[in-house]
Design a protein around this motif. Structure first.
Motif, short mmCIF file in Angstrom:
data_model
loop_
_atom_site.label_atom_id
_atom_site.label_comp_id
_atom_site.label_asym_id
_atom_site.label_seq_id
_atom_site.Cartn_x
_atom_site.Cartn_y
_atom_site.Cartn_z
N SER A 44 78.00 64.94 71.33
CA SER A 44 79.31 64.47 70.87
C SER A 44 80.34 64.64 71.98
CB SER A 44 79.76 65.29 69.64
OG SER A 44 80.17 66.58 70.06
N ALA A 45 81.54 64.15 71.72
CA ALA A 45 82.63 64.30 72.69
C ALA A 45 83.40 65.61 72.47
CB ALA A 45 83.60 63.12 72.58
N VAL A 46 82.92 66.45 71.56
CA VAL A 46 83.54 67.78 71.38
C VAL A 46 83.20 68.61 72.62
CG1 VAL A 46 83.63 69.87 69.99
CG2 VAL A 46 83.36 67.65 68.87
N HIS A 47 84.21 69.20 73.24
CA HIS A 47 83.98 69.97 74.46
C HIS A 47 83.41 71.34 74.11
CE1 HIS A 47 84.72 71.91 78.33
NE2 HIS A 47 84.94 70.70 78.84
N PRO A 48 82.49 71.86 74.93
CA PRO A 48 81.92 73.18 74.66
C PRO A 48 82.96 74.28 74.45
CG PRO A 48 80.66 72.11 76.38
CD PRO A 48 81.83 71.21 76.07
N GLU A 49 84.13 74.13 75.08
CA GLU A 49 85.17 75.14 74.90
C GLU A 49 85.72 75.15 73.48
OE1 GLU A 49 88.05 73.98 77.83
OE2 GLU A 49 88.90 72.37 76.61
N SER A 50 85.39 74.10 72.70
CA SER A 50 85.87 74.02 71.31
C SER A 50 84.75 74.21 70.28
CB SER A 50 86.55 72.66 71.06
OG SER A 50 87.67 72.48 71.90
N ILE B 189 73.52 64.75 75.03
CA ILE B 189 72.08 65.06 74.91
C ILE B 189 71.67 64.69 73.48
CG2 ILE B 189 70.30 66.83 75.14
CD1 ILE B 189 72.28 68.40 76.90
N PRO B 190 71.11 63.48 73.28
CA PRO B 190 70.83 62.98 71.92
C PRO B 190 69.98 63.89 71.04
CG PRO B 190 70.63 61.22 73.53
CD PRO B 190 70.81 62.48 74.31
N ASP B 191 68.97 64.55 71.59
CA ASP B 191 68.07 65.36 70.76
C ASP B 191 68.29 66.86 70.94
OD1 ASP B 191 66.78 63.00 69.82
OD2 ASP B 191 65.70 62.90 71.74
N ALA B 192 69.50 67.23 71.31
CA ALA B 192 69.77 68.65 71.55
C ALA B 192 69.71 69.45 70.25
CB ALA B 192 71.15 68.81 72.19
N LYS B 193 69.37 70.74 70.39
CA LYS B 193 69.32 71.63 69.23
C LYS B 193 70.69 71.72 68.58
CE LYS B 193 68.01 76.33 67.90
NZ LYS B 193 67.53 77.65 68.37
N ASN B 194 71.74 71.82 69.41
CA ASN B 194 73.12 71.85 68.90
C ASN B 194 73.63 70.41 68.82
OD1 ASN B 194 75.86 72.12 68.39
ND2 ASN B 194 76.10 73.89 69.76
N PRO B 195 73.90 69.89 67.63
CA PRO B 195 74.34 68.49 67.51
C PRO B 195 75.63 68.19 68.26
CG PRO B 195 74.66 69.67 65.44
CD PRO B 195 73.86 70.57 66.32
N LEU B 196 76.43 69.22 68.52
CA LEU B 196 77.69 69.00 69.25
C LEU B 196 77.44 68.60 70.70
CD1 LEU B 196 79.86 71.97 67.89
CD2 LEU B 196 79.90 69.58 67.16
N ASP B 197 76.22 68.92 71.21
CA ASP B 197 75.87 68.52 72.58
C ASP B 197 75.71 67.01 72.71
OD1 ASP B 197 76.00 71.05 73.60
OD2 ASP B 197 73.84 71.40 73.64
N LYS C 28 81.80 60.55 63.46
CA LYS C 28 80.81 59.68 64.12
C LYS C 28 80.49 60.26 65.49
CE LYS C 28 82.32 55.35 61.96
NZ LYS C 28 82.92 54.02 62.21
N PRO C 29 79.70 61.32 65.55
CA PRO C 29 79.43 61.98 66.83
C PRO C 29 78.75 61.08 67.84
CG PRO C 29 77.94 62.79 65.12
CD PRO C 29 78.97 61.96 64.44
N GLY C 30 79.27 61.10 69.09
CA GLY C 30 78.67 60.31 70.16
C GLY C 30 78.75 58.82 69.98
N ARG C 31 79.69 58.33 69.17
CA ARG C 31 79.77 56.89 68.90
C ARG C 31 80.11 56.12 70.18
NH1 ARG C 31 84.27 59.41 67.63
NH2 ARG C 31 86.34 58.50 67.87
N ASP C 32 79.56 54.94 70.29
CA ASP C 32 79.80 54.07 71.44
C ASP C 32 81.01 53.20 71.13
OD1 ASP C 32 79.70 52.04 73.45
OD2 ASP C 32 77.56 52.42 73.70
#
Length: 723
Positions: free
Chosen positions: A564-570, A554-562, A622-626
């Motif tokens: 990224s490839a970081v899993h919500p469990e982390s 989710i590119p414009d999410a409030k939480n920047p981790l959303d 590099k969060p969400g890098r292609d």
């Protein structure tokens, strides 16, 4: 999971992996975890196994489960016959080789009414045992006792006994293994043209195999599949053979002791059993095995090509003009916005026979201006090169806002499968009011923006990057291709708010139903603002959320981790890192110095180890890098337009269009791809073309030979390097 221990041991031994890693992977698969999820988010449990290794475990698990199911049928059948013994049960229980299992079962397997079965019904089995003992001086006198009823004479009795011996020998494991070993060592595959078919026009493509013979173990997959296709089409007769006389002689040495009348009868029975039963059975077995092996190699080539195509460099969200080129029917032109939505379409006729070049130029320039076009995608089919040259002339006279020349970039895009997409239900649903030509041009334009997002809508077999894709096992091909698409989609990640249903269905843990539910939820409630919102999607429960969340962005999410490839469990780990650094998560992502202060060993727990923590740190960098490469523009040699323009020794730029086991096909701009044989791909020995070239790679080639009659171009890359 039943048989977990034995499956673990067998798979670990075959793949040379640790039993601990295999056992945990089997448990995760049994829990419903997907391969992308396991390889990305469960490295601690698997010891860091990659997707290829986990796929290998999954495939072998399926095979062992099939054998386990087959065993149940075999045990049930033999038990019902009353033939089960403790020794036989033990052999079946301990056997996990399908070939050996079928050999064990063969004597008990229900058969159609064979010659041996008829002889047994006539009461001739005792005579067969007497002959096998080879103690009778006069077998005819011994056979006289069995002449009665439906056995009219001695000859009939002896023949029936020989039929029983022939079948018995053909079903014995020792005999089968001996002949199997001979096939493994010395089998030849032989192909001959069917009588009367040699001069048929359709047979010409198989002329290389009209009189062909080579050792089976050296027969490449593409040659074997070509021969089998010729056989299926009725032009070739293909067989797998060994030296029959030598094979019979070896078998006779096992069963014939000494000389005499009995021995001659047994020797005849052995020869009959070999030629009529045993040899055809083993030939069929090796025919199937060689076909399976060829299928595996062809599917491997296909999946690797598909992976490269799906992971092709994207242009990104730009305003694009898509052109499906043509001569007589004109060029279909579409204009798309940065999200790929259709804004406008029309047909232009810049080429013969219509030749409205000036009018077409005005229209193209007007569309570029009206729709603020940033890039143009031209399909690589008929009239592609001529259309590209026309469009180049069109844009040359359009000044850049900064006075720096042309601002619109041109790209030639593969249009393989575009016609299949344009006639599909997916295309009809997307563009119910447009015809197939418009849909095809839209597909070409969208492929430039994001190849992955567009190509997932097309049956992979129709994309045109395979080798004998219609000749291989279709179930295995589909399974392998689906796995490849799933792997690519999850490697890149998916924008939750713009992804189509087709793209979402390949995300780990989703599938068609949940993908549709996500799209429906998005339509009703607007864009997702957080990953947690996924839990509100109908039927998307905790298990599916766990599998899919890390691959959705989710590119414009409030939480920047959303994004990224970081899993919500982390998330809690990253939040703790930020807290320890006395900053926000956003600060942690943007500030290299803050991240450099972190010692990830301080965050190791019973469930989170260094592999996951290392991945988290890479993602924060590099969060969400292609992971895909940057797109490159390409130009053919302007002096070469047709095959007639080619000559030996000419060096040209080209684009790799297809990769096979025997080499790579390269488009050099003359409407006929040339072949770089595997021996010409590099200055060194090459066993796998995919290790040297990639699909759509820009290369330089040298012309070796031009065969105008057969429309064949031979090329070389030796000493050339990449463009």
């Amino acid at each position: 999971m039943e048989h977990l221990k034995i499956f673990t041991q067998l798979i670990a031994s075959e793949l040379h992996l640790s039993e601990h890693a295999v056992e945990n992977t089997l448990k995760l698969l049994d829990e419903g975890c997907t391969i992308p999820f396991i390889s990305r988010y469960r490295k601690e449990r698997t010891g860091g196994l990659d997707e290829v290794e986990i796929t290998g475990i999954s495939e072998r698990l399926t095979r062992l489960q099939e054998i386990a199911k087959r065993k149940e049928t075999i045990v049930s059948t033999i038990t019902e016959q009353g033939n089960m013994t403790p020794e036989l049960q033990k052999r079946i229980d301990e056997c996990w080789e399908s070939t050996v299992l079928e050999d064990i079962y063969l004597p008990y397997k229900p058969k159609r009414r064979t010659r041996a079965q008829v002889a047994r019904e006539l009461g001739l089995e005792p005579l067969a045992h007497l002959l096998l003992l080879q103690r009778e001086q006069d077998p005819k006198r011994a056979a006289q006792r069995f002449v009665a009823g439906d056995v009219p004479d001695v000859a009939t009795a002896l023949k029936g006994a020989q039929d029983i011996i022939a079948e018995q020998i053909s079903e014995e494991e020792r005999s089968r293994n001996q002949v199997r070993a001979a096939f493994r060592r010395e089998a030849f595959i032989v192909s001959k043209v069917v009588k009367g078919k040699k001069d048929a026009d359709e047979a010409a493509k198989y002329s290389d195999y009209f009189d062909w013979e080579e050792p089976l173990k050296r027969c490449s997959s593409h040659r074997l599949l070509a021969m089998r296709r010729g056989e299926n089409e009725g032009f070739l007769r293909v067989s797998i053979t060994i030296d029959d006389d030598e094979a019979v002689s070896r078998l006779q040495r096992n069963y014939v002791r000494g000389q005499g009348a009995c021995q001659r009868l047994v020797a005849e029975a052995v020869e009959d059993g070999y030629k009529r039963l045993l040899c055809p059975s083993i030939e069929t077995e090796f025919s199937n095995l060689s076909k399976e092996k060829a299928d595996e190699e062809a599917i491997k080539v296909f999946t690797e090509n598909l992976r490269q195509l799906l992971l092709g460099a994207p242009l990104g969200q730009k305003r694009v003009m898509g052109i499906d080129p043509g001569f007589r029917t004109g060029c279909k032109v579409v204009c798309l916005d940065a999200q790929g939505n259709l804004l406008h379409h029309e047909a232009i006729f810049p080429h013969p026979p219509v030749n409205h070049r000036m009018q077409a130029t005005v229209h193209v320039q007007q569309m570029i201006h009206d729709y603020q076009i940033e890039a143009i995608a031209i399909g690589n089919g008929t009239a592609s090169r001529e259309t590209k040259e026309f469009v180049e002339d069109c844009v040359k006279s359009i000044p850049s806002p900064k006075g720096e020349g042309t601002v619109v970039r041109l790209f030639v895009v593969s249009e393989d499968g575009a016609s299949v997409y344009s006639a599909s239900k997916t295309a009809r649903d997307e563009f119910p009011d447009e015809d197939v030509t418009v849909r095809g041009a839209v597909s070409i334009g969208r492929r430039l923006m994001d190849p992955l997002a567009e190509l997932v809508k097309i049956d992979p077999k129709s994309i045109g990057v395979g080798q004998y894709q219609h000749d291989v096992d279709q179930t295995k091909l589909k399974h392998s291709l689906d796995q490849t698409v799933e792997s690519c989609v999850n490697l890149v990640g998916v924008n939750l708010n713009t992804a189509s249903q087709h793209l979402l269905m390949y995300v780990s843990g989703l599938g068609p139903t949940l993908a549709k539910n996500i799209v429906d939820y998005r339509k009703e409630n607007g864009a997702f603002t957080s990953r947690a919102q996924l839990k509100k999607v109908p039927r998307l429960g905790p298990a599916a959320y766990q599998q899919c969340a890390g691959f959705l962005r989710i590119p414009d999410a409030k939480n920047p981790l959303d994004n990224s490839a970081v899993h919500p469990e982390s998330y809690h780990i990253v939040e703790q890192m930020a807290k320890d650094c006395q900053c926000t998560v956003s600060d942690l992502i943007s500030n290299h110095e803050k991240r450099a202060q972190i010692d990830i060993r301080n965050y190791v727990t019973d469930t989170i180890g260094l592999p996951t923590l290392t991945d988290i740190m890479k993602e924060l960098e590099k969060p969400g890098r292609d992971p895909r490469e940057q797109i490159e523009e390409f130009e053919f040699d302007a002096s070469v337009q047709t095959m007639e323009d080619l000559h030996e020794g000419m060096e040209l730029p080209g684009i790799v269009t297809n990769i096979t086991n025997f080499g790579a096909f390269v488009d050099i701009g003359v409407h006929q791809d040339g072949l770089v044989h595997i021996s010409q791909l590099a200055d060194k020995y090459v066993s796998d073309p995919t290790q040297v070239v990639k699909l759509h790679q820009h290369v330089r080639v040298r012309v070796l030979e031009v065969d105008l009659r057969r429309h064949r171009i031979s090329l070389s890359m030796r000493g050339m390097g990449k463009k």
